[in-house]
Structures are given as C-alpha cells and as structure tokens.
Enzyme design. Sequence first.
Site, PDB file in Angstrom:
ATOM      1  N   ARG A   1       0.867  -1.394  -0.080  1.00 20.04           N
ATOM      2  CA  ARG A   1       0.019   0.096   0.050  1.00 20.04           C
ATOM      3  C   ARG A   1       0.852   1.320  -0.031  1.00 20.04           C
ATOM      4  O   ARG A   1       1.818   1.190   0.651  1.00 20.04           O
ATOM      5  CB  ARG A   1      -0.794   0.125   1.299  1.00 20.04           C
ATOM      6  CG  ARG A   1      -1.967  -0.998   1.230  1.00 20.04           C
ATOM      7  CD  ARG A   1      -2.530  -1.217   2.777  1.00 20.04           C
ATOM      8  NE  ARG A   1      -1.267  -1.549   3.736  1.00 20.04           N
ATOM      9  CZ  ARG A   1      -1.368  -1.635   5.100  1.00 20.04           C
ATOM     10  NH1 ARG A   1      -2.472  -1.083   5.672  1.00 20.04           N
ATOM     11  NH2 ARG A   1      -0.349  -1.904   5.780  1.00 20.04           N
ATOM     12  N   GLU A   2       0.562   2.234  -0.783  1.00 24.87           N
ATOM     13  CA  GLU A   2       1.408   3.456  -0.859  1.00 24.87           C
ATOM     14  C   GLU A   2       1.150   4.219   0.929  1.00 24.87           C
ATOM     15  O   GLU A   2       0.065   3.832   1.262  1.00 24.87           O
ATOM     16  CB  GLU A   2       0.651   4.516  -1.531  1.00 24.87           C
ATOM     17  CG  GLU A   2       1.064   3.847  -3.053  1.00 24.87           C
ATOM     18  CD  GLU A   2       0.664   4.915  -4.102  1.00 24.87           C
ATOM     19  OE1 GLU A   2       0.102   6.196  -3.916  1.00 24.87           O
ATOM     20  OE2 GLU A   2       0.410   4.529  -5.527  1.00 24.87           O
TER      21      GLU A   2
ATOM     22  N   CYS B   1      -4.931   2.008  -7.790  1.00 29.17           N
ATOM     23  CA  CYS B   1      -5.189   0.542  -7.806  1.00 29.17           C
ATOM     24  C   CYS B   1      -6.554   0.121  -7.682  1.00 29.17           C
ATOM     25  O   CYS B   1      -7.006  -0.446  -8.970  1.00 29.17           O
ATOM     26  CB  CYS B   1      -4.277  -0.245  -6.788  1.00 29.17           C
ATOM     27  SG  CYS B   1      -2.649   0.226  -7.030  1.00 29.17           S
TER      28      CYS B   1
HETATM   29  N1  LIG Z   1       1.162   1.869  -6.613  1.00 34.63           N
HETATM   30  C1  LIG Z   1       0.813   1.038  -6.079  1.00 34.63           C
HETATM   31  O1  LIG Z   1       0.498   1.040  -4.650  1.00 34.63           O
HETATM   32  C2  LIG Z   1       1.003  -0.388  -6.526  1.00 34.63           C
HETATM   33  C3  LIG Z   1       0.879  -1.535  -5.570  1.00 34.63           C
HETATM   34  C4  LIG Z   1       0.821  -2.784  -5.993  1.00 34.63           C
HETATM   35  C5  LIG Z   1       0.652  -2.863  -7.806  1.00 34.63           C
HETATM   36  N2  LIG Z   1       0.872  -1.861  -8.304  1.00 34.63           N
HETATM   37  C6  LIG Z   1       1.144  -2.193  -9.905  1.00 34.63           C
HETATM   38  O2  LIG Z   1       2.383  -1.854 -10.303  1.00 34.63           O
HETATM   39  C7  LIG Z   1       2.553  -1.228 -11.575  1.00 34.63           C
HETATM   40  C8  LIG Z   1       3.342   0.048 -11.251  1.00 34.63           C
HETATM   41  O3  LIG Z   1       2.663   0.905 -10.426  1.00 34.63           O
HETATM   42  P1  LIG Z   1       3.371   2.108 -10.049  1.00 34.63           P
HETATM   43  O4  LIG Z   1       2.195   2.854  -9.199  1.00 34.63           O
HETATM   44  O5  LIG Z   1       4.576   1.860  -9.408  1.00 34.63           O
HETATM   45  O6  LIG Z   1       3.526   2.873 -11.405  1.00 34.63           O
HETATM   46  P2  LIG Z   1       4.029   4.552 -11.710  1.00 34.63           P
HETATM   47  O7  LIG Z   1       3.295   5.171 -12.745  1.00 34.63           O
HETATM   48  O8  LIG Z   1       4.427   5.108 -10.366  1.00 34.63           O
HETATM   49  O9  LIG Z   1       5.686   4.082 -12.427  1.00 34.63           O
HETATM   50  C9  LIG Z   1       5.712   3.302 -13.623  1.00 34.63           C
HETATM   51  C10 LIG Z   1       7.057   3.793 -14.020  1.00 34.63           C
HETATM   52  O10 LIG Z   1       7.310   2.882 -15.077  1.00 34.63           O
HETATM   53  C11 LIG Z   1       8.128   3.621 -16.029  1.00 34.63           C
HETATM   54  N3  LIG Z   1       8.251   3.142 -17.370  1.00 34.63           N
HETATM   55  C12 LIG Z   1       7.276   3.134 -18.331  1.00 34.63           C
HETATM   56  N4  LIG Z   1       7.811   2.175 -19.317  1.00 34.63           N
HETATM   57  C13 LIG Z   1       9.145   1.912 -19.050  1.00 34.63           C
HETATM   58  C14 LIG Z   1       9.963   1.281 -19.664  1.00 34.63           C
HETATM   59  N5  LIG Z   1       9.803   0.418 -20.880  1.00 34.63           N
HETATM   60  N6  LIG Z   1      11.270   0.853 -18.938  1.00 34.63           N
HETATM   61  C15 LIG Z   1      11.362   1.319 -17.585  1.00 34.63           C
HETATM   62  N7  LIG Z   1      10.571   2.158 -17.310  1.00 34.63           N
HETATM   63  C16 LIG Z   1       9.340   2.362 -17.653  1.00 34.63           C
HETATM   64  C17 LIG Z   1       7.645   5.125 -16.007  1.00 34.63           C
HETATM   65  O11 LIG Z   1       8.475   6.032 -16.715  1.00 34.63           O
HETATM   66  C18 LIG Z   1       7.255   5.240 -14.552  1.00 34.63           C
HETATM   67  O12 LIG Z   1       8.340   5.847 -13.878  1.00 34.63           O
HETATM   68  C19 LIG Z   1       1.241  -1.082 -12.024  1.00 34.63           C
HETATM   69  O13 LIG Z   1       0.634  -2.140 -12.517  1.00 34.63           O
HETATM   70  C20 LIG Z   1       0.388  -1.244 -10.748  1.00 34.63           C
HETATM   71  O14 LIG Z   1      -1.148  -1.382 -11.011  1.00 34.63           O
HETATM   72  C21 LIG Z   1       0.946  -0.684  -7.823  1.00 34.63           C
HETATM   73  O1  LIG Z   2     -11.211   1.272   5.440  1.00 34.42           O
HETATM   74  C1  LIG Z   2     -10.641   1.878   4.256  1.00 34.42           C
HETATM   75  C2  LIG Z   2      -9.494   1.397   3.785  1.00 34.42           C
HETATM   76  C3  LIG Z   2      -9.088   2.250   2.564  1.00 34.42           C
HETATM   77  N1  LIG Z   2      -9.912   3.442   2.078  1.00 34.42           N
HETATM   78  C4  LIG Z   2      -9.664   3.948   0.915  1.00 34.42           C
HETATM   79  O2  LIG Z   2      -9.467   3.174  -0.257  1.00 34.42           O
HETATM   80  C5  LIG Z   2      -8.249   3.767  -1.010  1.00 34.42           C
HETATM   81  C6  LIG Z   2      -7.089   2.682  -1.153  1.00 34.42           C
HETATM   82  O3  LIG Z   2      -6.452   2.661   0.076  1.00 34.42           O
HETATM   83  P1  LIG Z   2      -5.158   1.424   0.347  1.00 34.42           P
HETATM   84  O4  LIG Z   2      -5.835   0.140  -0.220  1.00 34.42           O
HETATM   85  O5  LIG Z   2      -4.961   1.654   1.706  1.00 34.42           O
HETATM   86  O6  LIG Z   2      -4.102   1.970  -0.418  1.00 34.42           O
HETATM   87  P2  LIG Z   2      -3.321   1.604  -1.800  1.00 34.42           P
HETATM   88  O7  LIG Z   2      -2.072   2.339  -1.785  1.00 34.42           O
HETATM   89  O8  LIG Z   2      -4.179   1.903  -3.102  1.00 34.42           O
HETATM   90  O9  LIG Z   2      -3.496  -0.092  -1.839  1.00 34.42           O
HETATM   91  C7  LIG Z   2      -4.341  -0.817  -2.330  1.00 34.42           C
HETATM   92  O10 LIG Z   2      -4.078  -1.070  -3.862  1.00 34.42           O
HETATM   93  C8  LIG Z   2      -2.412  -1.760  -4.087  1.00 34.42           C
HETATM   94  C9  LIG Z   2      -2.314  -1.662  -5.445  1.00 34.42           C
HETATM   95  O11 LIG Z   2      -3.018  -2.827  -6.125  1.00 34.42           O
HETATM   96  C10 LIG Z   2      -2.406  -3.008  -3.211  1.00 34.42           C
HETATM   97  O12 LIG Z   2      -1.186  -3.621  -3.729  1.00 34.42           O
HETATM   98  C11 LIG Z   2      -2.697  -2.797  -1.783  1.00 34.42           C
HETATM   99  O13 LIG Z   2      -2.818  -4.115  -1.220  1.00 34.42           O
HETATM  100  C12 LIG Z   2      -3.992  -2.274  -1.765  1.00 34.42           C
HETATM  101  O14 LIG Z   2      -4.426  -2.269  -0.318  1.00 34.42           O
HETATM  102  C13 LIG Z   2      -7.866   4.940  -0.374  1.00 34.42           C
HETATM  103  O15 LIG Z   2      -8.683   5.913  -1.255  1.00 34.42           O
HETATM  104  C14 LIG Z   2      -8.491   4.887   0.860  1.00 34.42           C
HETATM  105  O16 LIG Z   2      -8.741   6.073   1.295  1.00 34.42           O
HETATM  106  C15 LIG Z   2     -11.081   3.678   2.642  1.00 34.42           C
HETATM  107  O17 LIG Z   2     -12.142   4.634   2.381  1.00 34.42           O
HETATM  108  N2  LIG Z   2     -11.536   2.929   3.873  1.00 34.42           N
END
Ligand SMILES: NC(=O)c1ccc[n+]([C@@H]2O[C@H](COP(=O)([O-])OP(=O)(O)OC[C@H]3O[C@@H](n4cnc5c(N)ncnc54)[C@H](O)[C@@H]3O)[C@@H](O)[C@H]2O)c1
Ligand SMILES: O=c1ccn([C@@H]2O[C@H](COP(=O)(O)OP(=O)(O)O[C@H]3O[C@H](CO)[C@@H](O)[C@H](O)[C@H]3O)[C@@H](O)[C@H]2O)c(=O)[nH]1
Length: 453
Positions: free
Chosen positions: A153-154, A262
């Site tokens: 989670r972020e 996400c």
């Molecule tokens: N953000 C989250 O909390 C989270 C959590 C779990 C999974 N994910 C998944 O992980 C993936 C990445 O998410 P994110 O939030 O880190 O994305 P992001 O947009 O923050 O970062 C993606 C990066 O990839 C780079 N990029 C694009 N094409 C490229 C290439 N060919 N070579 C090298 N770099 C390249 C972009 O410039 C960018 O900096 C997504 O599929 C997302 O759904 C995200």
């Molecule tokens: O009780 C709750 C919990 C969360 N949220 C909202 O739900 C969204 C997502 O929150 P959270 O899940 O904490 O953040 P993300 O970083 O988006 O993480 C989710 O999405 C990621 C990307 O897929 C996954 O890796 C994580 O497991 C999953 O929790 C946000 O808008 C929160 O404010 C609520 O409104 N109520």
Amino acid sequence: MKIVILGAGYVGLTTSACLAELGHQVTCCDIDAGRVAALNRAETPIYEPGLGDLIKAQMQAGRLAFACDAKQAVGTANAVFLAVGTPSSEDGDIDLSYVEAAATEIAPYLPEGAVLVVKSTVVAGTAQRLKRLVDTRRGRDDIAVASNPEFLREGSAIEDFLHADRIIIGVDDAQSEALLRTLYRPLTRAGVPLLATRTVNAELIKYAANAMLALKIGFINDVADLCEALGGDVKAVADGIGRDHRIGTAFLAAGPGFGGSCFPKDTRAFASTGRRYGRPQPLIEALIEGNEARKGALAQRIIHAAPRHGRVAILGTSFKANTDDVREAAALTIVPRLIEAGLEVHAHDPQPGAAKRLLAAAHWHDTALAATRDADVAVILTEWDEYRTLDLTQLARAMRGRLLLDFRNIVVAQEAARAGLDYQGLGLPAAPSAQIRRGQGAAGSLRVAASPA
Ligand SMILES: NC(=O)c1ccc[n+]([C@@H]2O[C@H](COP(=O)([O-])OP(=O)(O)OC[C@H]3O[C@@H](n4cnc5c(N)ncnc54)[C@H](O)[C@@H]3O)[C@@H](O)[C@H]2O)c1
Ligand SMILES: O=c1ccn([C@@H]2O[C@H](COP(=O)(O)OP(=O)(O)O[C@H]3O[C@H](CO)[C@@H](O)[C@H](O)[C@H]3O)[C@@H](O)[C@H]2O)c(=O)[nH]1
C-alpha cells in the site's frame, strides 16, 4: 542475485530498495531520464515514508544503482522485474502497452536462463502472452516468465514489502519457482509465507484481492449512508461487525469513496475481464458505479451546505494519507464540481504532489489553518494525522462559517462542538453543537438530521 527492475515508480522503487536491503544487487531502470538523473543524485521523486533513506543507504552500500539503458543492464541479470504502469484504457480494460513495450525492448538482450518476472498488475493470461512474445523476439525458448504480484500500500510500502502477509509467486516452470524461492529466502526465513501457484492464478489473486478489499469499503460506505438515515454510528457498527474474525476490522472505515492508482483501475479491469469471458461480475460492476456516485453525492452535499459563491476549504487532496499520489483521489472529482457550482475553493495538503497542477483553479495554501481562513465550510477529505490534531478552536476562529464536514471521521465530534463548530461526519450522529457548548449531553443523545451521501 543480480536483479534488474524496469520502472522507477512506487512499486519499482520500493521493490528495488527492498530487494537491495535483502542483499541482492539491483539496477532499477526507467525511461524517464529526468527521474533517473534525480535518483542518481539520491533525490526520491515520490513521497513515500522511509523510501528516500532506504534508497540512499542501499546506493551507499553499492547494492542499488539507477540507469536509463535497460538493454545494457539486463545483459547479466538473473531476473528482470517488470514494474511499469498498467493504466486503465478507455473501455475500463487494462492498457498493457507499457508492459509489452518493456518486454519487447529487452527480450533480445536477456541472458539465457534469465527469468522475466511480471510485478505490474496485469490481467490473467498476461505472463503466458509475454512468454510467447519474448520467445518470438528471441527466436528460441530459453527465458521463463513468472508472475509475482505486489500487495504493498502506498504510505506503508516498505513495511508492506518486508513484512508481507504473503508472497505470491506465479510459476509455470521449475526454474522460475527455484529462482523466486531463492530471491525471497531472507523473507521466508523470517516467517513470511510464500505461496507458489500457476501464473494465471497469481494474476487472478491480485485482482480478486483488490476487488474483495474494495467491496469492504463500498459496503461500509453504504452502511454509513443507512446509519445517517437512522441516526446510527457507522464506527460502532464497523467495530461490531469487524470483531467477527470472519469479517475483520480492517478496511471498514467509511470515507469519500476509494481512490488511488489501484482499486478504481483494478476493479474496472476485473469487471471488464468478466464481461470479456462471458462471466459478468455484477457485484464489482455495482461497486464501481456506487463508488463514483458517492464522490458526486458528497460534492453535492458540500454545494448544498455552502452559501452561493461561498468559500470552501478542502483539507487533503491525496487519495489517502502519507502519500502525495492523487490518482483517482476523491478531491479530483469533488473540487472541480464545487468550482463549477460557483464556489471558491481553498486547498491544503501536506504533500500536494501533482494536485496543485491538476486542481490549479483552487487557491493553494501552505497550512491547513490558512486554507480555512474565512471559509464558510471546511471539508476534511484525507485522513492526514495533522488534520486529526487540528486546533479546532483556532479553526473555528479562522472560519467565517461554522460547518466542518469530516469525510474521514477523524475528528472527535464533541471536541468540534466544544470549539463551536457544527460537525458532520459520515454515518455518524450529528454533534449537537449548541447543546454541548451549553454543557448538556454527549453526541448521539440529541440528533439533528444529516442528509445522506
Ligand atoms: N502504486 C501501488 O501502490 C501499486 C501496488 C501494487 C501494484 N501496483 C501495480 O504496479 C505497477 C506499477 O505501478 P506504479 O504505481 O509503481 O506506477 P508508476 O506510474 O508510479 O511508475 C511506473 C514507471 O514505469 C516507467 N516506465 C514506463 N515504461 C518503461 C519502460 N519500458 N522501461 C522502464 N521504465 C518504464 C515510467 O516512466 C514510470 O516511472 C502497476 O501495474 C500497478 O497497478 C501498484
Ligand atoms: O477502510 C478503508 C480503507 C481504505 N479506504 C480508501 O481506499 C483507497 C485505497 O487505500 P489503500 O488500500 O490503503 O491504498 P493503496 O495504496 O491503493 O493499496 C491498495 O492497492 C494496492 C495496489 O494494487 C495494493 O497493493 C494494496 O494491497 C491495496 O491495499 C484509498 O482511497 C483509501 O482512502 C477507505 O476508504 N476505507
């Protein structure tokens, strides 16, 4: 082990820094040259608690480097992780073009026996599709493709990575399984469970997990609406149902609708996959619709509460606390609607990130108090700690009006009432501010009607 990570976003950077912390030799590559240059100066391009320090420490230890040229970097890698973006396409499906472009680019340069690991969130069948793509590009079958979805989670990314509830590896061959088990050994030795399954299952687990969590949020938001109509208290209801361990207390905080990079995107992709394969997902379809409608309904609530051409303070624009990410944040729907309705919006966020650019029509302030000055209505949209500990007396003095709309339920209603504010949470009994000021009764004993979201 030598690891290359493609993508220096939230997932790529966290994975890179954490795998380096586990002792691996990591090169993180991004096509954004500016981002790579900043990282090489040890400047972290995103706000994620602890990440900047971890990156610096791993760079100094010589285990983490950043580069633009992935082709060169992958030449000696044991594993290459794809952590590039997978945004929604217009029809709600997933746009796999970044994943495919990255795999296509590096395929010819992968050393024989390397494993390509898909960490990006991708629809089921993608790993197998990438395997065919890589084989075609190379003209031979010597690279394994695995899936290793990420659950961080972020705002708590490092903690989530290093102390994960579980690690899921999707593997269709023995080589991938052996490599990923070795890679994660420091974590599994410390007690993190690792589940190995086929790639298609790993890909489905990621979407089903996010859909399930989003359903909990959508459900409690609907319960909050009902609480408002009945004078109930959604916090008490959530606590009461959550104590049943089959339900659990997590993810039952009512709010302005889930946002972020996400849940909205992944629920849309899940629903779209269901439609494509003739297995519709009606629960998820309804969830998506309800979540969008909620943001619009809350905007309307503010518009109705504010005087014509009045001034509204928005506290919090990030999609959740402890991140500067505004992707699909409630603020991106709500703020433009307020402005369209003729209201003047004054905004604050401790980490506004891209919000200042995306919500340029709002007036931005460096402190929450400055944003609330002369406001007719103040609205808490993000649950930052600094809003939990706001000096409510100062806030009441700064405001022109009295109404505090707390769309995260983080302020104690009685304290707001004591400060002279008219407090409304979501799914909470309205605080009888006037009576409390006169020293009568506790919140809930004297209800005033609150309009449902
Ligand atoms: N953000 C989250 O909390 C989270 C959590 C779990 C999974 N994910 C998944 O992980 C993936 C990445 O998410 P994110 O939030 O880190 O994305 P992001 O947009 O923050 O970062 C993606 C990066 O990839 C780079 N990029 C694009 N094409 C490229 C290439 N060919 N070579 C090298 N770099 C390249 C972009 O410039 C960018 O900096 C997504 O599929 C997302 O759904 C995200
Ligand atoms: O009780 C709750 C919990 C969360 N949220 C909202 O739900 C969204 C997502 O929150 P959270 O899940 O904490 O953040 P993300 O970083 O988006 O993480 C989710 O999405 C990621 C990307 O897929 C996954 O890796 C994580 O497991 C999953 O929790 C946000 O808008 C929160 O404010 C609520 O409104 N109520």
